[in-house]
Enzyme design. Structure first.
Site, short mmCIF file in Angstrom:
data_model
loop_
_atom_site.label_atom_id
_atom_site.label_comp_id
_atom_site.label_asym_id
_atom_site.label_seq_id
_atom_site.Cartn_x
_atom_site.Cartn_y
_atom_site.Cartn_z
N GLU A 60 0.84 -1.20 0.00
CA GLU A 60 0.00 0.00 0.00
C GLU A 60 0.88 1.24 0.00
O GLU A 60 1.87 1.29 0.71
CB GLU A 60 -0.83 -0.07 1.28
CG GLU A 60 -1.76 1.06 1.51
CD GLU A 60 -2.71 0.73 2.65
OE1 GLU A 60 -3.29 -0.36 2.70
OE2 GLU A 60 -2.84 1.59 3.53
N TYR A 113 -6.64 6.85 0.49
CA TYR A 113 -7.39 8.08 0.21
C TYR A 113 -7.34 8.97 1.45
O TYR A 113 -7.55 8.49 2.58
CB TYR A 113 -8.87 7.77 -0.13
CG TYR A 113 -9.60 9.02 -0.54
CD1 TYR A 113 -9.63 9.40 -1.86
CD2 TYR A 113 -10.20 9.84 0.41
CE1 TYR A 113 -10.26 10.58 -2.24
CE2 TYR A 113 -10.82 11.02 0.04
CZ TYR A 113 -10.85 11.38 -1.29
OH TYR A 113 -11.46 12.56 -1.66
N ARG A 126 -14.89 3.44 5.86
CA ARG A 126 -15.65 4.57 6.36
C ARG A 126 -14.82 5.84 6.41
O ARG A 126 -15.27 6.93 6.09
CB ARG A 126 -16.16 4.26 7.78
CG ARG A 126 -17.10 5.32 8.31
CD ARG A 126 -17.28 5.22 9.80
NE ARG A 126 -16.07 5.61 10.51
CZ ARG A 126 -15.94 5.60 11.83
NH1 ARG A 126 -16.95 5.17 12.58
NH2 ARG A 126 -14.81 5.96 12.40
N ASP A 151 -11.83 8.04 8.93
CA ASP A 151 -11.81 8.49 10.33
C ASP A 151 -12.46 9.85 10.45
O ASP A 151 -12.77 10.50 9.46
CB ASP A 151 -10.37 8.52 10.84
CG ASP A 151 -9.91 7.13 11.24
OD1 ASP A 151 -10.72 6.39 11.84
OD2 ASP A 151 -8.75 6.80 10.96
N ALA A 195 -19.00 1.84 6.42
CA ALA A 195 -18.43 1.17 5.24
C ALA A 195 -19.47 0.23 4.62
O ALA A 195 -19.52 0.07 3.39
CB ALA A 195 -17.17 0.41 5.64
N TYR A 218 -10.20 -5.73 11.96
CA TYR A 218 -9.34 -5.28 13.07
C TYR A 218 -9.06 -6.42 14.05
O TYR A 218 -9.88 -6.70 14.93
CB TYR A 218 -10.04 -4.11 13.80
CG TYR A 218 -10.30 -2.97 12.85
CD1 TYR A 218 -9.38 -1.94 12.70
CD2 TYR A 218 -11.44 -2.96 12.03
CE1 TYR A 218 -9.60 -0.92 11.78
CE2 TYR A 218 -11.66 -1.95 11.11
CZ TYR A 218 -10.74 -0.93 10.99
OH TYR A 218 -10.95 0.07 10.07
N GLN A 270 -6.05 -4.37 9.80
CA GLN A 270 -5.25 -3.30 10.41
C GLN A 270 -3.88 -3.90 10.72
O GLN A 270 -3.76 -5.11 10.93
CB GLN A 270 -5.95 -2.84 11.70
CG GLN A 270 -5.28 -1.73 12.44
CD GLN A 270 -5.16 -0.48 11.59
OE1 GLN A 270 -4.28 -0.40 10.74
NE2 GLN A 270 -6.03 0.48 11.82
N LYS A 323 7.91 4.26 2.33
CA LYS A 323 9.29 3.83 2.64
C LYS A 323 9.41 2.34 2.31
O LYS A 323 8.80 1.51 2.98
CB LYS A 323 9.61 4.08 4.10
CG LYS A 323 9.58 5.56 4.47
CD LYS A 323 10.35 5.82 5.75
CE LYS A 323 10.48 7.30 6.00
NZ LYS A 323 9.28 7.93 6.50
P1 FAD Z 1 -16.87 0.57 9.49
O1 FAD Z 1 -16.84 -0.81 8.91
O2 FAD Z 1 -17.94 1.46 9.09
O3 FAD Z 1 -16.72 0.45 11.04
C1 FAD Z 1 -16.47 1.60 11.83
C2 FAD Z 1 -16.99 1.36 13.25
O4 FAD Z 1 -18.41 1.35 13.23
C3 FAD Z 1 -16.57 0.02 13.85
O5 FAD Z 1 -16.43 0.19 15.22
C4 FAD Z 1 -17.76 -0.87 13.55
O6 FAD Z 1 -17.85 -1.96 14.44
C5 FAD Z 1 -18.91 0.11 13.69
N1 FAD Z 1 -20.06 -0.19 12.84
C6 FAD Z 1 -20.05 -0.65 11.59
N2 FAD Z 1 -21.31 -0.77 11.12
C7 FAD Z 1 -22.12 -0.36 12.11
C8 FAD Z 1 -23.52 -0.24 12.25
N3 FAD Z 1 -24.34 -0.56 11.27
N4 FAD Z 1 -23.99 0.25 13.43
C9 FAD Z 1 -23.17 0.59 14.44
N5 FAD Z 1 -21.84 0.48 14.36
C10 FAD Z 1 -21.33 0.02 13.22
N6 FAD Z 1 -8.82 5.62 6.32
C11 FAD Z 1 -8.75 6.60 5.39
O7 FAD Z 1 -9.22 7.72 5.63
N7 FAD Z 1 -8.18 6.37 4.16
C12 FAD Z 1 -7.65 5.17 3.83
O8 FAD Z 1 -7.13 5.00 2.72
C13 FAD Z 1 -7.70 4.11 4.80
N8 FAD Z 1 -7.23 2.88 4.50
C14 FAD Z 1 -7.35 1.86 5.43
C15 FAD Z 1 -6.93 0.57 5.08
C16 FAD Z 1 -7.05 -0.49 5.99
C17 FAD Z 1 -6.62 -1.88 5.59
C18 FAD Z 1 -7.58 -0.24 7.28
C19 FAD Z 1 -7.68 -1.36 8.29
C20 FAD Z 1 -8.00 1.04 7.64
C21 FAD Z 1 -7.90 2.09 6.71
N9 FAD Z 1 -8.35 3.39 7.01
C22 FAD Z 1 -8.30 4.39 6.06
C23 FAD Z 1 -8.86 3.71 8.34
C24 FAD Z 1 -10.38 3.48 8.48
O9 FAD Z 1 -11.06 4.45 7.70
C25 FAD Z 1 -10.72 3.63 9.96
O10 FAD Z 1 -10.19 2.56 10.69
C26 FAD Z 1 -12.18 3.88 10.30
O11 FAD Z 1 -12.22 4.29 11.68
C27 FAD Z 1 -13.10 2.66 10.18
O12 FAD Z 1 -13.25 2.29 8.88
P2 FAD Z 1 -14.08 0.95 8.51
O13 FAD Z 1 -14.14 0.90 7.06
O14 FAD Z 1 -13.53 -0.21 9.25
O15 FAD Z 1 -15.50 1.35 9.11
#
Ligand code: FAD
Length: 319
Positions: free
Chosen positions: A18, A50, A124, A126, A144, A181, A212, A307
């Site tokens: 990545e 992104y 989703r 942060d 997400a 995670y 993660q 890096k």
């Molecule tokens: P979700 O799957 O939406 O989960 C977020 C939280 O909400 C979790 O606690 C989940 O349990 C909870 N949840 C999910 N659905 C529901 C529901 N229906 N009701 C209540 N709670 C719910 N961030 C960036 O900005 N850009 C990137 O390029 C990026 N790349 C990443 C790549 C990887 C491999 C990883 C692991 C993370 C990356 N992130 C990135 C960070 C990511 O956006 C954050 O970790 C964010 O906080 C959660 O994203 P998610 O897609 O897991 O969210």
């Protein structure tokens, strides 16, 4: 080719990594410089992160502060297209909910489709730094899961506001990955609800999971076990980031909500030599990856963060 096809076709552990778009104003060559050293390991795909907008305050005439939205690392889609064009390697742009209305998401998906990019990692995102919690864009996706559903709807030829105007000749065919995670997502009250949310993303159409970063393989192996027991059957790709300096002993847990095992932190605390610290991280990474391969990981996905040196040293021992 789609990530899931790479995974299904391969009989051994794949190599992928990545990268981050460069800071605004930097040349695309800085991206190539971080990719070139890793080409010898034949990456199956390259992810491009992104980065959403941040808010800064600029002092204006008369002393008032103007709130300005800036994107420090734009260019995700352009970089993906440039990599495909230059290296003929599949790319996976990250697409997030934050900052996008559903309509803007649809337009981004159409751009990807026209560029021949048929992979994406649906996230989703942060919270904006100045906001404590994640706030979806009005008219945007909240989780997400909602983004996965939107992409899969488009795969089925269903555009926004035109639910009945199905024209499969112009539908997309994205292979969607999602995040997982092994140490639980920090906002979720417990592991079982986090897994329920993960399962919902898979049931909505996500075809694989990327984890993660983590430094304790036991956490990955037990996560895979928990996922399987919860009925999540798709490939779970471990995400690895070699640690390279002492500062990261504190910044990684802070930003990624993960633990650094005592053996690793103790070893690093003992040294003040930058080269030695890097070597400790590489050695840890090699041992981690050897065990992951032995344990049947479908692919090892490296977070290079621009890096490539440590990743190259680890990959040399593994691939
Ligand atoms: P979700 O799957 O939406 O989960 C977020 C939280 O909400 C979790 O606690 C989940 O349990 C909870 N949840 C999910 N659905 C529901 C529901 N229906 N009701 C209540 N709670 C719910 N961030 C960036 O900005 N850009 C990137 O390029 C990026 N790349 C990443 C790549 C990887 C491999 C990883 C692991 C993370 C990356 N992130 C990135 C960070 C990511 O956006 C954050 O970790 C964010 O906080 C959660 O994203 P998610 O897609 O897991 O969210």
């Amino acid at each position: 080719m789609k990530v899931i096809q790479h995974l299904n076709k391969s009989k051994s552990t794949l190599f992928s990594f990545e990268i981050l778009p460069p800071l605004k104003g930097k040349r695309i060559e800085s991206i190539y410089e971080s990719i070139d050293p890793l080409l010898e390991f034949s990456p199956s795909f390259i992810n491009v992160t992104y980065h959403r907008e941040e808010y800064i305050y600029k002092k204006r005439e008369g002393g008032y502060l103007e709130k300005i939205s800036v994107r420090k690392r734009p260019g995700t889609v352009g970089i993906c297209a440039a990599i495909i064009n230059k290296y003929k390697i599949d790319t996976v742009p990250h697409l997030i909910c934050g900052g996008f209305t559903k309509e803007e998401t649809e337009n981004a998906l159409i751009d990807l489709q026209f560029l021949g990019i048929d992979n994406l990692l649906a996230l989703r995102g942060d919270a904006v730094k100045t906001e404590g919690t994640f706030i979806p864009e009005p008219g945007g996706n909240e989780h997400a899961l909602d983004l996965v559903k939107q992409v899969i709807a488009l795969n089925n030829g269903k555009y926004l506001y035109e639910e009945d105007a199905t024209d499969l000749s112009s539908s997309s065919s994205f292979c969607v990955g999602v995040a997982g995670y092994p140490e639980k997502h920090f906002e979720c009250p417990n592991f079982s609800s986090d897994l329920k949310h993960l399962k919902a993303k898979v049931e909505a159409g996500a075809e694989y999971i990327v984890t993660q970063l983590f430094y304790d393989n036991e956490k990955y192996f037990s996560y895979v076990k928990m996922c399987r027991e919860a009925g999540i059957t798709v490939p779970i790709i471990p995400g690895i980031k070699p640690i390279s300096n002492k500062k990261q002993l504190h910044s990684l847990p802070k930003f990624f909500h993960i633990e650094v095992p005592e053996a690793l932190s103790d070893a690093m605390e003992k040294s003040n030599d930058d080269n030695k610290l890097k070597e400790i991280g590489i050695e840890w990474g090699i041992n981690q990856c050897k065990e992951l391969v032995k344990g049947g990981a479908p692919c090892i996905h490296f977070y290079t963060m621009g890096k490539s040196e440590s990743v190259k040293r680890i990959a040399k021992e593994i691939f």
